[in-house]
Design a protein around this motif. Sequence first.
Motif, PDB file in Angstrom:
ATOM      1  N   TRP A  42       0.852  -1.183   0.000  1.00 35.75           N
ATOM      2  CA  TRP A  42       0.000   0.000   0.000  1.00 35.75           C
ATOM      3  C   TRP A  42       0.890   1.235   0.000  1.00 35.75           C
ATOM      4  CZ3 TRP A  42      -5.004  -0.077  -0.967  1.00 35.75           C
ATOM      5  CH2 TRP A  42      -5.702  -1.263  -0.777  1.00 35.75           C
ATOM      6  N   GLY A  43       0.592   2.172  -0.891  1.00 32.28           N
ATOM      7  CA  GLY A  43       1.341   3.424  -0.947  1.00 32.28           C
ATOM      8  C   GLY A  43       0.788   4.423   0.046  1.00 32.28           C
ATOM      9  N   ASP A  45      -0.772   7.098  -0.459  1.00 31.71           N
ATOM     10  CA  ASP A  45      -2.066   7.648  -0.848  1.00 31.71           C
ATOM     11  C   ASP A  45      -3.176   6.597  -0.808  1.00 31.71           C
ATOM     12  OD1 ASP A  45      -1.128   6.160  -2.919  1.00 31.71           O
ATOM     13  OD2 ASP A  45      -1.441   7.684  -4.465  1.00 31.71           O
ATOM     14  N   ASP A  46      -2.982   5.519  -0.050  1.00 32.58           N
ATOM     15  CA  ASP A  46      -3.944   4.441   0.119  1.00 32.58           C
ATOM     16  C   ASP A  46      -4.268   3.740  -1.198  1.00 32.58           C
ATOM     17  OD1 ASP A  46      -5.377   2.846   1.943  1.00 32.58           O
ATOM     18  OD2 ASP A  46      -7.250   3.832   1.394  1.00 32.58           O
ATOM     19  N   CYS A  47      -3.289   3.714  -2.097  1.00 31.48           N
ATOM     20  CA  CYS A  47      -3.408   2.972  -3.350  1.00 31.48           C
ATOM     21  C   CYS A  47      -2.284   1.939  -3.386  1.00 31.48           C
ATOM     22  CB  CYS A  47      -3.262   3.904  -4.555  1.00 31.48           C
ATOM     23  SG  CYS A  47      -4.603   5.064  -4.742  1.00 31.48           S
ATOM     24  N   LEU A  48      -2.575   0.812  -4.019  1.00 30.14           N
ATOM     25  CA  LEU A  48      -1.552  -0.214  -4.164  1.00 30.14           C
ATOM     26  C   LEU A  48      -0.487   0.225  -5.159  1.00 30.14           C
ATOM     27  CD1 LEU A  48      -3.792  -3.401  -4.397  1.00 30.14           C
ATOM     28  CD2 LEU A  48      -2.266  -2.795  -2.517  1.00 30.14           C
ATOM     29  N   THR A  49       0.735  -0.189  -4.917  1.00 30.36           N
ATOM     30  CA  THR A  49       1.779   0.071  -5.895  1.00 30.36           C
ATOM     31  C   THR A  49       1.427  -0.682  -7.178  1.00 30.36           C
ATOM     32  OG1 THR A  49       3.115  -1.735  -4.996  1.00 30.36           O
ATOM     33  CG2 THR A  49       3.567   0.482  -4.168  1.00 30.36           C
ATOM     34  N   SER A  50       1.885  -0.180  -8.298  1.00 31.32           N
ATOM     35  CA  SER A  50       1.432  -0.747  -9.564  1.00 31.32           C
ATOM     36  C   SER A  50       2.543  -1.371 -10.410  1.00 31.32           C
ATOM     37  CB  SER A  50       0.720   0.331 -10.397  1.00 31.32           C
ATOM     38  OG  SER A  50       1.600   1.395 -10.659  1.00 31.32           O
ATOM     39  N   GLU A  55       8.529  -0.044  -7.758  1.00 21.88           N
ATOM     40  CA  GLU A  55       7.878   0.349  -6.515  1.00 21.88           C
ATOM     41  C   GLU A  55       7.950  -0.788  -5.503  1.00 21.88           C
ATOM     42  OE1 GLU A  55       4.240   3.151  -7.501  1.00 21.88           O
ATOM     43  OE2 GLU A  55       4.178   1.337  -8.741  1.00 21.88           O
ATOM     44  N   GLN A 147      -3.908  -8.959  -2.914  1.00 15.84           N
ATOM     45  CA  GLN A 147      -4.145  -7.709  -2.197  1.00 15.84           C
ATOM     46  C   GLN A 147      -4.411  -8.049  -0.735  1.00 15.84           C
ATOM     47  OE1 GLN A 147      -6.749  -4.700  -3.891  1.00 15.84           O
ATOM     48  NE2 GLN A 147      -7.596  -4.296  -1.839  1.00 15.84           N
ATOM     49  N   ASN A 149      -5.414  -6.816   2.798  1.00  9.29           N
ATOM     50  CA  ASN A 149      -6.162  -5.665   3.302  1.00  9.29           C
ATOM     51  C   ASN A 149      -5.902  -5.337   4.761  1.00  9.29           C
ATOM     52  OD1 ASN A 149      -7.330  -5.071   0.851  1.00  9.29           O
ATOM     53  ND2 ASN A 149      -9.113  -6.347   1.214  1.00  9.29           N
TER      54      ASN A 149
END
Length: 162
Positions: A42-43, A45-50, A55, A147, A149
Amino acid sequence: MSEHYDGICQFLYREARLLDDRQWDEWLTCYHPKAVYWMPAWGDDDCLTSDPQTEMSLIYYPSRDGLEDRVYRIKTERSAASTPEPRTTHLLTNIEILEGDSQRCTVRVNWCTHSHRYQQSDCYFGHSHYQLEHHDQGWQIMHKKIQLNNDYINQVIDIYHL
């Protein structure tokens, strides 16, 4: 694709059972030699790294070779994080075929894994996306993106937790 749903579910249940039963060599056969195994982080900004190449990832193996090395270290007790091995129970639900045919498909699975070690029980949860291909020996995983959580993990996360 619905006619293949039961076979896909049985394959995914088998992969989970093999982890719970610590049947590492059989578990590895669920993965194609070119399989990618990836759990992004999790980055901020509450988004997963892509991108696992540039990353942070919690786990990333670009082929089954990485999984084989991990299994070797677990089996030979060369992994302090896995000694002793935790007892696990994997629960799968909401298995959904997103697209595909009788030879290739993309599947989404919700999961929860209960783990016990050192008089402590933990629960890990999330969902995974699988890209499966059907070969002579049956379905094999070509890509697994996990993912996680959980917000807090109080031990090293490993392949048997997922």
